[in-house]
Design a protein around this motif. Sequence first.
Motif, PDB file in Angstrom:
ATOM      1  N   ARG A 118       0.796  -1.222   0.000  1.00  0.00           N
ATOM      2  CA  ARG A 118       0.000   0.000   0.000  1.00  0.00           C
ATOM      3  C   ARG A 118       0.833   1.279   0.000  1.00  0.00           C
ATOM      4  NH1 ARG A 118      -2.945  -2.703  -1.931  1.00  0.00           N
ATOM      5  NH2 ARG A 118      -5.001  -3.444  -1.285  1.00  0.00           N
ATOM      6  N   ALA A 119       2.161   1.180  -0.011  1.00  0.00           N
ATOM      7  CA  ALA A 119       2.999   2.381  -0.056  1.00  0.00           C
ATOM      8  C   ALA A 119       3.089   2.851  -1.503  1.00  0.00           C
ATOM      9  CB  ALA A 119       4.382   2.083   0.514  1.00  0.00           C
ATOM     10  N   ARG A 120       2.138   3.686  -1.902  1.00  0.00           N
ATOM     11  CA  ARG A 120       2.041   4.117  -3.290  1.00  0.00           C
ATOM     12  C   ARG A 120       2.039   5.641  -3.371  1.00  0.00           C
ATOM     13  NH1 ARG A 120      -2.766  -0.148  -5.048  1.00  0.00           N
ATOM     14  NH2 ARG A 120      -1.387  -1.965  -5.287  1.00  0.00           N
TER      15      ARG A 120
ATOM     16  N   GLY B 210       3.954  -4.742 -13.403  1.00  0.00           N
ATOM     17  CA  GLY B 210       2.604  -4.385 -13.830  1.00  0.00           C
ATOM     18  C   GLY B 210       1.975  -3.402 -12.864  1.00  0.00           C
ATOM     19  N   ASP B 211       0.662  -3.506 -12.701  1.00  0.00           N
ATOM     20  CA  ASP B 211      -0.050  -2.586 -11.814  1.00  0.00           C
ATOM     21  C   ASP B 211       0.286  -2.797 -10.346  1.00  0.00           C
ATOM     22  OD1 ASP B 211      -1.208  -1.380 -13.932  1.00  0.00           O
ATOM     23  OD2 ASP B 211      -3.265  -1.998 -13.510  1.00  0.00           O
ATOM     24  N   ALA B 212       0.897  -3.905 -10.003  1.00  0.00           N
ATOM     25  CA  ALA B 212       1.347  -4.080  -8.621  1.00  0.00           C
ATOM     26  C   ALA B 212       2.475  -3.102  -8.311  1.00  0.00           C
ATOM     27  CB  ALA B 212       1.826  -5.510  -8.397  1.00  0.00           C
ATOM     28  N   ASP B 213       3.161  -2.640  -9.338  1.00  0.00           N
ATOM     29  CA  ASP B 213       4.257  -1.690  -9.162  1.00  0.00           C
ATOM     30  C   ASP B 213       3.868  -0.285  -9.573  1.00  0.00           C
ATOM     31  OD1 ASP B 213       7.009  -0.861  -8.723  1.00  0.00           O
ATOM     32  OD2 ASP B 213       7.172  -0.760 -10.904  1.00  0.00           O
ATOM     33  N   ALA B 214       3.287  -0.144 -10.779  1.00  0.00           N
ATOM     34  CA  ALA B 214       2.958   1.181 -11.296  1.00  0.00           C
ATOM     35  C   ALA B 214       1.707   1.093 -12.158  1.00  0.00           C
ATOM     36  CB  ALA B 214       4.111   1.750 -12.108  1.00  0.00           C
TER      37      ALA B 214
ATOM     38  N   THR C 229      -6.705   5.884 -10.505  1.00  0.00           N
ATOM     39  CA  THR C 229      -5.673   6.878 -10.251  1.00  0.00           C
ATOM     40  C   THR C 229      -4.292   6.285 -10.538  1.00  0.00           C
ATOM     41  OG1 THR C 229      -7.031   7.815  -8.486  1.00  0.00           O
ATOM     42  CG2 THR C 229      -4.699   8.437  -8.530  1.00  0.00           C
ATOM     43  N   PRO C 230      -3.448   6.967 -11.313  1.00  0.00           N
ATOM     44  CA  PRO C 230      -2.098   6.449 -11.563  1.00  0.00           C
ATOM     45  C   PRO C 230      -1.223   6.571 -10.323  1.00  0.00           C
ATOM     46  CG  PRO C 230      -2.341   8.618 -12.548  1.00  0.00           C
ATOM     47  CD  PRO C 230      -3.698   8.231 -12.041  1.00  0.00           C
ATOM     48  N   TYR C 231      -0.305   5.613 -10.143  1.00  0.00           N
ATOM     49  CA  TYR C 231       0.563   5.623  -8.968  1.00  0.00           C
ATOM     50  C   TYR C 231       1.848   4.854  -9.264  1.00  0.00           C
ATOM     51  CZ  TYR C 231      -1.350   0.910  -8.332  1.00  0.00           C
ATOM     52  OH  TYR C 231      -1.733  -0.392  -8.540  1.00  0.00           O
TER      53      TYR C 231
END
Length: 457
Positions: free
Chosen positions: A160-162, A267-271, A252-254
Amino acid sequence: MMTLDTEVLVIGGGPAGAACALALSRLRRSVILCEEVSFPRDHIGICLSPGLFKQLEFLGVPHVLEHPAHRHGLTFERRWGAIDSALAPSEVLVADRGRFDSDMLATVAGSSARVLQPARVAKVTRFAGGCVANVATAAGMRQVRAAFVVDARGRSSGHRARRRLGAPTVAVHGTWRGEVRPTVLMSSNGSSWVWAAPTGTRRSLAVVFTSPDALHRLKGSLEKRYLRLLEEADILERGLELVSPPHACDATPYLTEGGETGLLRIGDADAALDPLSSSGVQAAVQSALCAGPVINTLLTPSADHSAANDYWSSRRIARSETHKSWAAERYAEAFCFHGTEFWKDRAAAASAARPSPVSPTLLPFPDQLLMLSDQVTFVEAPCLVDDLVVRERCLFHPNLDEPIAFVDGLALRPMIKAFAGKTTAAQVVTLWSSFYTPEKAVELLRWFWRHQIAVAC
Protein backbone atom coordinates in the motif's frame (compact mmCIF):
# COMPACT_ATOMS: atom_id res chain seq x y z
CA MET A 1 2.43 -30.79 3.22
CA MET A 2 3.96 -31.23 -0.23
CA THR A 3 6.96 -28.97 -0.90
CA LEU A 4 7.82 -27.60 -4.34
CA ASP A 5 11.19 -26.03 -5.11
CA THR A 6 11.76 -23.33 -7.71
CA GLU A 7 14.03 -20.38 -8.41
CA VAL A 8 11.23 -17.85 -8.98
CA LEU A 9 7.68 -17.72 -7.61
CA VAL A 10 5.36 -15.50 -9.66
CA ILE A 11 2.15 -14.48 -7.86
CA GLY A 12 -0.56 -13.46 -10.33
CA GLY A 13 -1.45 -14.84 -13.75
CA GLY A 14 -2.49 -11.70 -15.62
CA PRO A 15 -0.54 -10.35 -18.62
CA ALA A 16 2.38 -9.14 -16.48
CA GLY A 17 2.73 -12.37 -14.50
CA ALA A 18 2.37 -14.58 -17.58
CA ALA A 19 4.88 -12.51 -19.60
CA CYS A 20 7.39 -12.58 -16.73
CA ALA A 21 7.09 -16.35 -16.36
CA LEU A 22 7.62 -16.79 -20.11
CA ALA A 23 10.61 -14.43 -20.12
CA LEU A 24 12.24 -16.28 -17.21
CA SER A 25 11.56 -19.64 -18.86
CA ARG A 26 13.38 -18.39 -21.96
CA LEU A 27 16.30 -17.58 -19.67
CA ARG A 28 16.22 -21.21 -18.42
CA ARG A 29 15.10 -20.26 -14.93
CA SER A 30 12.70 -22.56 -13.06
CA VAL A 31 9.37 -20.84 -12.39
CA ILE A 32 6.16 -21.59 -10.52
CA LEU A 33 3.23 -19.24 -11.21
CA CYS A 34 0.27 -19.10 -8.81
CA GLU A 35 -3.05 -17.62 -9.93
CA GLU A 36 -5.81 -17.32 -7.36
CA VAL A 37 -8.91 -17.64 -9.59
CA SER A 38 -9.93 -19.93 -12.42
CA PHE A 39 -9.89 -18.62 -15.99
CA PRO A 40 -11.59 -17.32 -18.01
CA ARG A 41 -12.51 -14.52 -15.65
CA ASP A 42 -14.67 -11.47 -16.25
CA HIS A 43 -12.65 -8.46 -17.29
CA ILE A 44 -13.59 -5.33 -19.21
CA GLY A 45 -12.34 -5.09 -22.78
CA ILE A 46 -9.30 -3.00 -23.58
CA CYS A 47 -7.85 -1.19 -26.57
CA LEU A 48 -4.37 -2.56 -27.21
CA SER A 49 -1.51 -0.28 -28.26
CA PRO A 50 0.71 -1.33 -31.21
CA GLY A 51 3.79 -1.89 -29.04
CA LEU A 52 2.17 -4.95 -27.45
CA PHE A 53 2.29 -6.86 -30.73
CA LYS A 54 6.10 -6.62 -30.86
CA GLN A 55 6.31 -7.73 -27.23
CA LEU A 56 4.21 -10.82 -27.94
CA GLU A 57 6.36 -11.61 -30.99
CA PHE A 58 9.48 -11.37 -28.78
CA LEU A 59 7.90 -13.86 -26.37
CA GLY A 60 6.96 -16.11 -29.29
CA VAL A 61 3.21 -15.92 -28.59
CA PRO A 62 1.68 -13.58 -31.23
CA HIS A 63 -1.09 -16.14 -31.78
CA VAL A 64 -2.83 -15.16 -28.53
CA LEU A 65 -4.49 -12.25 -30.35
CA GLU A 66 -5.82 -14.38 -33.22
CA HIS A 67 -8.93 -15.58 -31.38
CA PRO A 68 -12.19 -14.26 -32.94
CA ALA A 69 -13.24 -12.89 -29.53
CA HIS A 70 -10.82 -10.02 -30.17
CA ARG A 71 -12.20 -7.23 -32.34
CA HIS A 72 -9.76 -6.40 -35.14
CA GLY A 73 -10.01 -3.65 -37.74
CA LEU A 74 -11.89 -1.06 -35.69
CA THR A 75 -11.51 2.63 -36.51
CA PHE A 76 -10.91 5.30 -33.88
CA GLU A 77 -12.89 8.52 -33.48
CA ARG A 78 -11.90 11.19 -30.98
CA ARG A 79 -14.19 14.04 -29.96
CA TRP A 80 -11.81 16.06 -27.84
CA GLY A 81 -13.29 19.50 -28.51
CA ALA A 82 -16.20 21.28 -30.21
CA ILE A 83 -15.68 19.76 -33.64
CA ASP A 84 -12.54 17.75 -33.00
CA SER A 85 -13.35 14.42 -34.59
CA ALA A 86 -10.67 12.40 -36.31
CA LEU A 87 -10.22 8.87 -37.59
CA ALA A 88 -6.97 7.13 -36.73
CA PRO A 89 -4.85 6.26 -39.76
CA SER A 90 -4.37 2.69 -38.52
CA GLU A 91 -6.72 0.00 -37.31
CA VAL A 92 -7.48 -0.51 -33.63
CA LEU A 93 -7.84 -3.80 -31.78
CA VAL A 94 -10.13 -4.19 -28.78
CA ALA A 95 -9.21 -7.32 -26.87
CA ASP A 96 -11.42 -9.61 -24.86
CA ARG A 97 -9.35 -9.51 -21.67
CA GLY A 98 -10.85 -12.71 -20.31
CA ARG A 99 -9.78 -14.60 -23.43
CA PHE A 100 -6.44 -12.80 -23.68
CA ASP A 101 -5.50 -13.60 -20.07
CA SER A 102 -6.57 -17.24 -20.49
CA ASP A 103 -4.54 -17.74 -23.65
CA MET A 104 -1.48 -16.01 -22.20
CA LEU A 105 -1.56 -18.25 -19.13
CA ALA A 106 -2.05 -21.32 -21.35
CA THR A 107 1.24 -20.50 -23.09
CA VAL A 108 2.94 -20.43 -19.68
CA ALA A 109 1.49 -23.85 -18.86
CA GLY A 110 2.87 -25.09 -22.18
CA SER A 111 6.39 -23.85 -21.35
CA SER A 112 8.89 -25.13 -18.80
CA ALA A 113 7.16 -23.09 -16.08
CA ARG A 114 4.64 -24.73 -13.75
CA VAL A 115 1.20 -23.16 -13.22
CA LEU A 116 -0.85 -23.67 -10.05
CA GLN A 117 -4.46 -22.52 -10.57
CA PRO A 118 -6.57 -21.85 -8.63
CA ALA A 119 -3.90 -21.30 -6.03
CA ARG A 120 -3.98 -18.66 -3.31
CA VAL A 121 -0.71 -17.63 -1.72
CA ALA A 122 -1.72 -17.41 1.93
CA LYS A 123 1.60 -16.49 3.52
CA VAL A 124 5.17 -15.75 2.45
CA THR A 125 7.96 -16.20 4.99
CA ARG A 126 11.33 -14.72 4.10
CA PHE A 127 14.72 -15.98 5.18
CA ALA A 128 18.31 -15.43 4.08
CA GLY A 129 18.58 -16.56 0.48
CA GLY A 130 14.90 -17.00 -0.31
CA CYS A 131 11.39 -17.54 0.96
CA VAL A 132 8.75 -20.15 1.68
CA ALA A 133 5.16 -19.58 0.53
CA ASN A 134 2.13 -21.46 1.82
CA VAL A 135 -0.22 -21.97 -1.14
CA ALA A 136 -3.81 -23.18 -0.92
CA THR A 137 -4.77 -25.30 -3.96
CA ALA A 138 -7.74 -27.50 -4.83
CA ALA A 139 -5.59 -30.53 -3.92
CA GLY A 140 -4.66 -29.06 -0.52
CA MET A 141 -1.92 -26.91 0.93
CA ARG A 142 1.41 -26.74 -0.83
CA GLN A 143 4.67 -25.19 0.28
CA VAL A 144 6.71 -23.42 -2.40
CA ARG A 145 10.36 -22.66 -1.70
CA ALA A 146 11.82 -20.01 -3.98
CA ALA A 147 14.91 -17.83 -4.23
CA PHE A 148 12.95 -14.90 -5.67
CA VAL A 149 9.34 -13.64 -5.66
CA VAL A 150 7.53 -11.61 -8.33
CA ASP A 151 4.33 -9.82 -7.28
CA ALA A 152 2.07 -9.50 -10.35
CA ARG A 153 -1.29 -9.19 -8.59
CA GLY A 154 -2.18 -5.80 -10.07
CA ARG A 155 -3.95 -3.16 -8.03
CA SER A 156 -5.07 -5.85 -5.58
CA SER A 157 -1.49 -6.35 -4.40
CA GLY A 158 -1.23 -6.07 -0.63
CA HIS A 159 1.48 -3.39 -0.85
CA ARG A 160 0.00 0.00 0.00
CA ALA A 161 3.00 2.38 -0.06
CA ARG A 162 2.04 4.12 -3.29
CA ARG A 163 2.86 7.60 -4.57
CA ARG A 164 0.10 9.16 -6.65
CA LEU A 165 1.28 10.27 -10.11
CA GLY A 166 -1.81 12.15 -11.20
CA ALA A 167 -5.15 13.59 -10.14
CA PRO A 168 -7.53 11.19 -8.32
CA THR A 169 -9.60 9.39 -10.96
CA VAL A 170 -12.50 6.97 -10.82
CA ALA A 171 -13.73 4.79 -13.70
CA VAL A 172 -17.40 3.81 -14.02
CA HIS A 173 -18.03 1.10 -16.62
CA GLY A 174 -21.04 -0.71 -17.97
CA THR A 175 -21.87 -3.24 -20.70
CA TRP A 176 -24.47 -2.46 -23.37
CA ARG A 177 -26.50 -4.59 -25.78
CA GLY A 178 -27.58 -3.61 -29.30
CA GLU A 179 -26.21 -2.80 -32.76
CA VAL A 180 -23.01 -0.73 -32.68
CA ARG A 181 -20.62 0.71 -35.24
CA PRO A 182 -17.13 -0.90 -35.56
CA THR A 183 -15.60 2.22 -34.03
CA VAL A 184 -13.75 3.07 -30.82
CA LEU A 185 -15.02 6.42 -29.55
CA MET A 186 -13.54 8.96 -27.12
CA SER A 187 -15.26 12.12 -25.97
CA SER A 188 -14.39 14.86 -23.47
CA ASN A 189 -16.73 16.87 -21.24
CA GLY A 190 -16.22 19.58 -18.67
CA SER A 191 -15.51 17.16 -15.82
CA SER A 192 -15.06 13.75 -17.46
CA TRP A 193 -14.08 11.81 -20.53
CA VAL A 194 -15.61 8.68 -22.01
CA TRP A 195 -14.25 5.67 -23.88
CA ALA A 196 -16.64 3.33 -25.70
CA ALA A 197 -15.99 0.37 -27.99
CA PRO A 198 -17.77 -2.68 -29.42
CA THR A 199 -16.82 -5.93 -27.70
CA GLY A 200 -19.04 -8.17 -29.86
CA THR A 201 -21.51 -7.98 -32.72
CA ARG A 202 -24.25 -6.75 -30.38
CA ARG A 203 -22.30 -5.80 -27.26
CA SER A 204 -20.29 -2.75 -26.32
CA LEU A 205 -18.48 -1.28 -23.36
CA ALA A 206 -18.64 2.34 -22.19
CA VAL A 207 -16.31 3.70 -19.48
CA VAL A 208 -16.59 7.13 -17.88
CA PHE A 209 -13.45 8.61 -16.26
CA THR A 210 -14.01 11.44 -13.82
CA SER A 211 -12.87 12.73 -10.44
CA PRO A 212 -14.33 11.29 -7.21
CA ASP A 213 -15.55 14.80 -6.27
CA ALA A 214 -17.31 15.33 -9.61
CA LEU A 215 -19.01 11.95 -9.36
CA HIS A 216 -20.05 12.64 -5.76
CA ARG A 217 -21.63 16.00 -6.69
CA LEU A 218 -24.08 14.32 -9.06
CA LYS A 219 -27.43 13.23 -7.63
CA GLY A 220 -28.97 9.76 -7.59
CA SER A 221 -27.69 6.21 -7.80
CA LEU A 222 -24.41 5.24 -9.45
CA GLU A 223 -26.38 4.10 -12.51
CA LYS A 224 -28.16 7.46 -12.83
CA ARG A 225 -24.91 9.37 -12.50
CA TYR A 226 -23.23 7.09 -15.05
CA LEU A 227 -26.10 7.57 -17.52
CA ARG A 228 -26.01 11.34 -17.08
CA LEU A 229 -22.29 11.53 -17.86
CA LEU A 230 -22.79 9.33 -20.94
CA GLU A 231 -25.65 11.57 -22.09
CA GLU A 232 -23.42 14.63 -21.77
CA ALA A 233 -20.79 12.85 -23.87
CA ASP A 234 -23.34 11.96 -26.57
CA ILE A 235 -21.27 8.90 -27.35
CA LEU A 236 -23.68 5.93 -27.34
CA GLU A 237 -25.76 4.77 -30.29
CA ARG A 238 -29.55 4.94 -30.04
CA GLY A 239 -31.36 1.73 -29.12
CA LEU A 240 -28.68 0.39 -26.79
CA GLU A 241 -29.70 -1.28 -23.53
CA LEU A 242 -27.61 -1.39 -20.36
CA VAL A 243 -27.10 -5.08 -19.58
CA SER A 244 -26.36 -4.78 -15.83
CA PRO A 245 -25.71 -2.08 -13.22
CA PRO A 246 -22.42 -0.21 -13.78
CA HIS A 247 -19.39 -0.69 -11.57
CA ALA A 248 -16.90 1.87 -10.27
CA CYS A 249 -13.21 1.36 -9.59
CA ASP A 250 -10.14 3.44 -8.79
CA ALA A 251 -8.17 4.50 -11.88
CA THR A 252 -5.67 6.88 -10.25
CA PRO A 253 -2.10 6.45 -11.56
CA TYR A 254 0.56 5.62 -8.97
CA LEU A 255 4.05 4.27 -8.39
CA THR A 256 4.90 1.99 -5.46
CA GLU A 257 7.63 2.97 -3.04
CA GLY A 258 9.98 0.93 -0.92
CA GLY A 259 11.86 -2.07 -2.28
CA GLU A 260 12.48 -5.46 -0.68
CA THR A 261 15.37 -7.82 -1.23
CA GLY A 262 14.35 -10.86 -3.26
CA LEU A 263 11.10 -9.28 -4.49
CA LEU A 264 10.03 -7.34 -7.58
CA ARG A 265 6.59 -5.91 -8.23
CA ILE A 266 5.59 -5.69 -11.88
CA GLY A 267 2.60 -4.38 -13.83
CA ASP A 268 -0.05 -2.59 -11.81
CA ALA A 269 1.35 -4.08 -8.62
CA ASP A 270 4.26 -1.69 -9.16
CA ALA A 271 2.96 1.18 -11.30
CA ALA A 272 -0.47 2.05 -12.70
CA LEU A 273 -0.61 4.41 -15.68
CA ASP A 274 -3.09 7.17 -16.37
CA PRO A 275 -5.97 5.48 -18.23
CA LEU A 276 -5.77 8.07 -21.02
CA SER A 277 -2.46 6.55 -22.13
CA SER A 278 -4.34 3.40 -23.27
CA SER A 279 -1.06 1.53 -22.71
CA GLY A 280 -1.65 -0.26 -19.43
CA VAL A 281 -1.22 -3.80 -20.76
CA GLN A 282 1.76 -2.84 -22.91
CA ALA A 283 3.46 -1.16 -19.94
CA ALA A 284 2.68 -4.16 -17.71
CA VAL A 285 4.24 -6.57 -20.21
CA GLN A 286 7.17 -4.19 -20.70
CA SER A 287 7.86 -4.23 -16.97
CA ALA A 288 7.71 -8.04 -17.05
CA LEU A 289 10.19 -8.22 -19.92
CA CYS A 290 12.49 -5.85 -18.03
CA ALA A 291 12.16 -7.94 -14.85
CA GLY A 292 13.33 -11.12 -16.61
CA PRO A 293 17.01 -10.17 -17.16
CA VAL A 294 17.07 -8.19 -13.88
CA ILE A 295 16.06 -11.29 -11.91
CA ASN A 296 18.39 -13.43 -14.00
CA THR A 297 21.24 -11.08 -13.03
CA LEU A 298 20.28 -11.11 -9.34
CA LEU A 299 20.22 -14.92 -9.36
CA THR A 300 23.65 -15.13 -10.98
CA PRO A 301 26.28 -15.06 -8.17
CA SER A 302 29.08 -13.58 -10.29
CA ALA A 303 26.91 -10.85 -11.88
CA ASP A 304 26.71 -7.16 -10.92
CA HIS A 305 23.70 -7.09 -8.59
CA SER A 306 23.93 -3.35 -7.92
CA ALA A 307 23.75 -2.69 -11.67
CA ALA A 308 20.62 -4.83 -11.89
CA ASN A 309 18.94 -2.92 -9.05
CA ASP A 310 19.91 0.46 -10.53
CA TYR A 311 18.68 -0.60 -13.96
CA TRP A 312 15.31 -1.71 -12.59
CA SER A 313 14.87 1.49 -10.59
CA SER A 314 15.67 3.78 -13.52
CA ARG A 315 13.54 1.87 -16.03
CA ARG A 316 10.38 1.78 -13.90
CA ILE A 317 10.59 5.51 -13.12
CA ALA A 318 11.33 6.43 -16.74
CA ARG A 319 8.40 4.32 -17.94
CA SER A 320 5.97 6.03 -15.55
CA GLU A 321 7.24 9.54 -16.31
CA THR A 322 7.03 9.00 -20.07
CA HIS A 323 3.39 7.94 -19.93
CA LYS A 324 2.59 10.68 -17.41
CA SER A 325 3.93 13.35 -19.77
CA TRP A 326 2.15 11.87 -22.76
CA ALA A 327 -1.22 11.79 -20.94
CA ALA A 328 -0.71 15.35 -19.66
CA GLU A 329 -0.26 16.60 -23.22
CA ARG A 330 -3.59 15.03 -24.23
CA TYR A 331 -5.24 16.55 -21.15
CA ALA A 332 -3.78 19.95 -22.09
CA GLU A 333 -5.49 19.71 -25.49
CA ALA A 334 -8.87 19.26 -23.79
CA PHE A 335 -8.13 22.02 -21.27
CA CYS A 336 -7.69 24.48 -24.15
CA PHE A 337 -11.32 23.84 -25.05
CA HIS A 338 -13.07 23.20 -21.71
CA GLY A 339 -10.96 25.35 -19.38
CA THR A 340 -12.22 23.60 -16.23
CA GLU A 341 -10.34 22.59 -13.08
CA PHE A 342 -10.79 18.91 -14.00
CA TRP A 343 -8.63 19.34 -17.11
CA LYS A 344 -6.31 21.93 -15.58
CA ASP A 345 -5.27 19.54 -12.78
CA ARG A 346 -4.53 16.77 -15.27
CA ALA A 347 -2.70 19.00 -17.75
CA ALA A 348 -0.32 20.39 -15.12
CA ALA A 349 2.53 18.00 -16.00
CA ALA A 350 2.44 18.98 -19.67
CA SER A 351 4.23 22.28 -19.08
CA ALA A 352 7.21 20.44 -17.62
CA ALA A 353 7.45 17.91 -20.45
CA ARG A 354 10.60 18.10 -22.54
CA PRO A 355 9.81 18.99 -26.18
CA SER A 356 10.74 16.44 -28.81
CA PRO A 357 13.96 17.23 -30.65
CA VAL A 358 13.38 18.70 -34.08
CA SER A 359 15.98 19.06 -36.81
CA PRO A 360 15.49 21.33 -39.82
CA THR A 361 15.82 18.38 -42.25
CA LEU A 362 15.39 14.62 -41.99
CA LEU A 363 18.99 14.00 -43.06
CA PRO A 364 22.09 16.15 -43.55
CA PHE A 365 23.24 16.76 -47.11
CA PRO A 366 25.76 14.11 -48.31
CA ASP A 367 28.68 16.60 -48.35
CA GLN A 368 27.79 18.10 -44.94
CA LEU A 369 30.67 17.81 -42.47
CA LEU A 370 29.52 16.26 -39.20
CA MET A 371 30.79 15.99 -35.65
CA LEU A 372 29.41 14.92 -32.30
CA SER A 373 27.49 17.62 -30.47
CA ASP A 374 29.40 19.31 -27.66
CA GLN A 375 26.42 18.40 -25.46
CA VAL A 376 27.28 14.71 -25.74
CA THR A 377 28.78 13.17 -22.61
CA PHE A 378 29.83 9.61 -21.77
CA VAL A 379 28.93 8.00 -18.46
CA GLU A 380 29.00 4.57 -16.86
CA ALA A 381 25.43 3.30 -16.59
CA PRO A 382 23.64 -0.05 -16.22
CA CYS A 383 22.27 -1.52 -19.43
CA LEU A 384 21.11 -4.85 -20.79
CA VAL A 385 23.68 -6.98 -22.62
CA ASP A 386 22.37 -10.36 -23.77
CA ASP A 387 20.62 -11.83 -20.72
CA LEU A 388 22.36 -9.84 -17.97
CA VAL A 389 22.48 -6.27 -16.69
CA VAL A 390 26.00 -4.82 -16.75
CA ARG A 391 27.59 -1.40 -16.48
CA GLU A 392 28.69 0.00 -19.82
CA ARG A 393 30.13 3.26 -21.15
CA CYS A 394 26.98 5.00 -22.38
CA LEU A 395 26.25 8.12 -24.40
CA PHE A 396 24.03 10.84 -22.98
CA HIS A 397 22.54 13.94 -24.59
CA PRO A 398 19.80 16.28 -23.28
CA ASN A 399 17.50 15.10 -26.09
CA LEU A 400 17.63 11.52 -24.75
CA ASP A 401 15.56 10.22 -21.87
CA GLU A 402 18.51 8.31 -20.41
CA PRO A 403 22.11 7.25 -21.15
CA ILE A 404 22.23 4.59 -23.88
CA ALA A 405 24.76 2.05 -25.13
CA PHE A 406 22.62 0.67 -27.97
CA VAL A 407 20.43 2.06 -30.73
CA ASP A 408 17.82 -0.34 -32.10
CA GLY A 409 19.74 -3.22 -30.53
CA LEU A 410 23.06 -2.15 -32.10
CA ALA A 411 26.09 -1.12 -30.05
CA LEU A 412 26.86 2.60 -30.18
CA ARG A 413 30.61 2.28 -29.64
CA PRO A 414 31.57 1.35 -33.24
CA MET A 415 29.24 4.02 -34.61
CA ILE A 416 30.87 6.79 -32.57
CA LYS A 417 34.25 6.12 -34.22
CA ALA A 418 32.86 7.62 -37.45
CA PHE A 419 32.90 11.05 -35.80
CA ALA A 420 36.54 10.90 -34.62
CA GLY A 421 37.40 13.65 -37.13
CA LYS A 422 35.41 15.91 -39.42
CA THR A 423 33.53 13.46 -41.64
CA THR A 424 30.89 14.04 -44.29
CA ALA A 425 27.46 12.46 -44.00
CA ALA A 426 28.21 10.34 -47.08
CA GLN A 427 31.44 9.07 -45.51
CA VAL A 428 29.61 8.15 -42.30
CA VAL A 429 27.06 6.10 -44.27
CA THR A 430 29.85 4.40 -46.25
CA LEU A 431 31.76 3.53 -43.08
CA TRP A 432 28.69 2.15 -41.30
CA SER A 433 27.69 0.21 -44.44
CA SER A 434 30.77 -1.96 -43.96
CA PHE A 435 29.10 -3.67 -40.98
CA TYR A 436 25.41 -2.75 -41.48
CA THR A 437 23.29 -2.64 -44.60
CA PRO A 438 23.28 0.73 -46.43
CA GLU A 439 19.61 1.15 -45.54
CA LYS A 440 20.38 0.57 -41.87
CA ALA A 441 23.31 3.00 -42.02
CA VAL A 442 21.03 5.73 -43.36
CA GLU A 443 18.43 4.95 -40.70
CA LEU A 444 21.05 5.25 -37.96
CA LEU A 445 22.35 8.55 -39.33
CA ARG A 446 18.79 9.85 -39.37
CA TRP A 447 18.51 8.97 -35.67
CA PHE A 448 21.81 10.76 -34.82
CA TRP A 449 20.74 13.83 -36.83
CA ARG A 450 17.16 13.98 -35.55
CA HIS A 451 18.28 13.83 -31.92
CA GLN A 452 20.99 16.44 -32.66
CA ILE A 453 23.72 14.09 -31.45
CA ALA A 454 25.49 14.48 -34.81
CA VAL A 455 25.56 18.15 -35.81
CA ALA A 456 27.02 20.25 -38.61
CA CYS A 457 30.63 21.39 -38.19
